[in-house]
Design a protein around this motif. Sequence first.
Motif, PDB file in Angstrom:
ATOM      1  N   MET A 156     -41.997   0.715  12.838  1.00 27.88           N
ATOM      2  CA  MET A 156     -40.714   1.324  12.566  1.00 27.88           C
ATOM      3  C   MET A 156     -40.758   2.789  12.945  1.00 27.88           C
ATOM      4  O   MET A 156     -41.684   3.477  12.583  1.00 27.88           O
ATOM      5  CB  MET A 156     -40.358   1.283  11.105  1.00 27.88           C
ATOM      6  N   SER A 157     -39.746   3.271  13.574  1.00 28.86           N
ATOM      7  CA  SER A 157     -39.665   4.678  13.930  1.00 28.86           C
ATOM      8  C   SER A 157     -38.319   5.218  13.531  1.00 28.86           C
ATOM      9  O   SER A 157     -37.298   4.577  13.693  1.00 28.86           O
ATOM     10  CB  SER A 157     -39.841   4.868  15.437  1.00 28.86           C
ATOM     11  N   ASP A 158     -38.327   6.401  12.978  1.00 29.48           N
ATOM     12  CA  ASP A 158     -37.093   7.124  12.737  1.00 29.48           C
ATOM     13  C   ASP A 158     -36.871   8.005  13.943  1.00 29.48           C
ATOM     14  O   ASP A 158     -37.810   8.380  14.639  1.00 29.48           O
ATOM     15  CB  ASP A 158     -37.198   7.988  11.478  1.00 29.48           C
ATOM     16  N   ASN A 159     -35.642   8.347  14.211  1.00 27.25           N
ATOM     17  CA  ASN A 159     -35.341   9.178  15.370  1.00 27.25           C
ATOM     18  C   ASN A 159     -35.304  10.638  14.974  1.00 27.25           C
ATOM     19  O   ASN A 159     -34.254  11.251  14.909  1.00 27.25           O
ATOM     20  CB  ASN A 159     -34.022   8.744  16.021  1.00 27.25           C
ATOM     21  N   ASN A 160     -36.469  11.203  14.699  1.00 26.37           N
ATOM     22  CA  ASN A 160     -36.615  12.627  14.458  1.00 26.37           C
ATOM     23  C   ASN A 160     -36.994  13.281  15.773  1.00 26.37           C
ATOM     24  O   ASN A 160     -36.953  12.661  16.821  1.00 26.37           O
ATOM     25  CB  ASN A 160     -37.694  12.884  13.403  1.00 26.37           C
ATOM     26  N   SER A 161     -37.437  14.539  15.716  1.00 25.84           N
ATOM     27  CA  SER A 161     -37.865  15.214  16.932  1.00 25.84           C
ATOM     28  C   SER A 161     -39.115  14.543  17.478  1.00 25.84           C
ATOM     29  O   SER A 161     -39.860  13.899  16.746  1.00 25.84           O
ATOM     30  CB  SER A 161     -38.120  16.691  16.631  1.00 25.84           C
ATOM     31  N   PRO A 162     -39.359  14.672  18.798  1.00 28.68           N
ATOM     32  CA  PRO A 162     -40.537  14.034  19.399  1.00 28.68           C
ATOM     33  C   PRO A 162     -41.816  14.427  18.671  1.00 28.68           C
ATOM     34  O   PRO A 162     -42.020  15.585  18.331  1.00 28.68           O
ATOM     35  CB  PRO A 162     -40.538  14.565  20.834  1.00 28.68           C
ATOM     36  N   GLY A 163     -42.673  13.470  18.450  1.00 23.62           N
ATOM     37  CA  GLY A 163     -43.919  13.707  17.737  1.00 23.62           C
ATOM     38  C   GLY A 163     -43.783  13.577  16.236  1.00 23.62           C
ATOM     39  O   GLY A 163     -44.754  13.434  15.522  1.00 23.62           O
ATOM     40  N   GLN A 164     -42.547  13.634  15.748  1.00 26.88           N
ATOM     41  CA  GLN A 164     -42.299  13.517  14.312  1.00 26.88           C
ATOM     42  C   GLN A 164     -41.800  12.126  13.946  1.00 26.88           C
ATOM     43  O   GLN A 164     -41.577  11.851  12.772  1.00 26.88           O
ATOM     44  CB  GLN A 164     -41.263  14.552  13.850  1.00 26.88           C
ATOM     45  N   GLU A 165     -41.614  11.253  14.948  1.00 27.97           N
ATOM     46  CA  GLU A 165     -41.170   9.898  14.644  1.00 27.97           C
ATOM     47  C   GLU A 165     -42.121   9.308  13.605  1.00 27.97           C
ATOM     48  O   GLU A 165     -43.322   9.571  13.633  1.00 27.97           O
ATOM     49  CB  GLU A 165     -41.182   8.995  15.879  1.00 27.97           C
ATOM     50  N   LEU A 166     -41.571   8.515  12.719  1.00 31.47           N
ATOM     51  CA  LEU A 166     -42.390   7.940  11.658  1.00 31.47           C
ATOM     52  C   LEU A 166     -42.842   6.536  12.018  1.00 31.47           C
ATOM     53  O   LEU A 166     -42.045   5.724  12.493  1.00 31.47           O
ATOM     54  CB  LEU A 166     -41.605   7.934  10.345  1.00 31.47           C
ATOM     55  N   LEU A 167     -44.126   6.281  11.802  1.00 30.85           N
ATOM     56  CA  LEU A 167     -44.726   4.988  12.103  1.00 30.85           C
ATOM     57  C   LEU A 167     -45.222   4.351  10.812  1.00 30.85           C
ATOM     58  O   LEU A 167     -45.747   5.035   9.936  1.00 30.85           O
ATOM     59  CB  LEU A 167     -45.913   5.166  13.057  1.00 30.85           C
ATOM     60  N   GLY A 168     -45.073   3.035  10.739  1.00 27.09           N
ATOM     61  CA  GLY A 168     -45.600   2.311   9.591  1.00 27.09           C
ATOM     62  C   GLY A 168     -47.113   2.245   9.646  1.00 27.09           C
ATOM     63  O   GLY A 168     -47.737   2.447  10.692  1.00 27.09           O
ATOM     64  N   ILE A 169     -47.718   1.931   8.522  1.00 27.46           N
ATOM     65  CA  ILE A 169     -49.180   1.904   8.452  1.00 27.46           C
ATOM     66  C   ILE A 169     -49.773   0.862   9.401  1.00 27.46           C
ATOM     67  O   ILE A 169     -50.829   1.082   9.984  1.00 27.46           O
ATOM     68  CB  ILE A 169     -49.665   1.705   7.001  1.00 27.46           C
ATOM     69  N   GLY A 170     -49.089  -0.259   9.588  1.00 19.57           N
ATOM     70  CA  GLY A 170     -49.565  -1.272  10.521  1.00 19.57           C
ATOM     71  C   GLY A 170     -49.595  -0.751  11.949  1.00 19.57           C
ATOM     72  O   GLY A 170     -50.540  -1.011  12.697  1.00 19.57           O
ATOM     73  N   GLN A 171     -48.554  -0.021  12.330  1.00 18.05           N
ATOM     74  CA  GLN A 171     -48.504   0.561  13.672  1.00 18.05           C
ATOM     75  C   GLN A 171     -49.618   1.581  13.868  1.00 18.05           C
ATOM     76  O   GLN A 171     -50.265   1.602  14.909  1.00 18.05           O
ATOM     77  CB  GLN A 171     -47.149   1.241  13.901  1.00 18.05           C
TER      78      GLN A 171
END
Length: 156
Positions: A1-16
């Motif tokens: 899962m990724s949120d659309n924040n600034s590049p490099g700040q996208e959020l990743l789930g623990i599995g990813q």
Amino acid sequence: MSDNNSPGQELLGIGQVSERTGVAKSALHYYEDIGLIHSTRSTGNQRRYPRHMLRRISLISVGSKLGIPLADIGHALEPVPMDTIPSEADWKRASTEWKRVLEHRRRAIEELEDRLMGCIGCGCLSMEACSLLNPEDALASQGAGARRLESGDSVS
């Protein structure tokens, strides 16, 4: 899962993050518990890591595989922020500290190697003069031979 924040700040789930770094989820939990990495929580209370944390986790993993204690890794990574994307200057400061830690470990390994090679090179099995396993020749009073190997006693 990724949120659309600034590049490099996208959020990743623990599995990813686990899949991308090769680090087990349990290790990620532990790294977070001891303050080496940081995550946020989703509304469902799931861990979310900023994408820039991947580099930090990978460095922790490599350092750990090389036998560097996590405390030393944490110290080396102190200049690198966890809440924002690290700058090149942040990584340079961390790199300088990593180099200092590695140079210290290299010197310690070389000293151990020199002592071991001196002991192995002499061909003696009695360890009478060995500064590594028999400091100050403490076993000489017990006689010749590999005293330590025969009795399992330790030198105090």
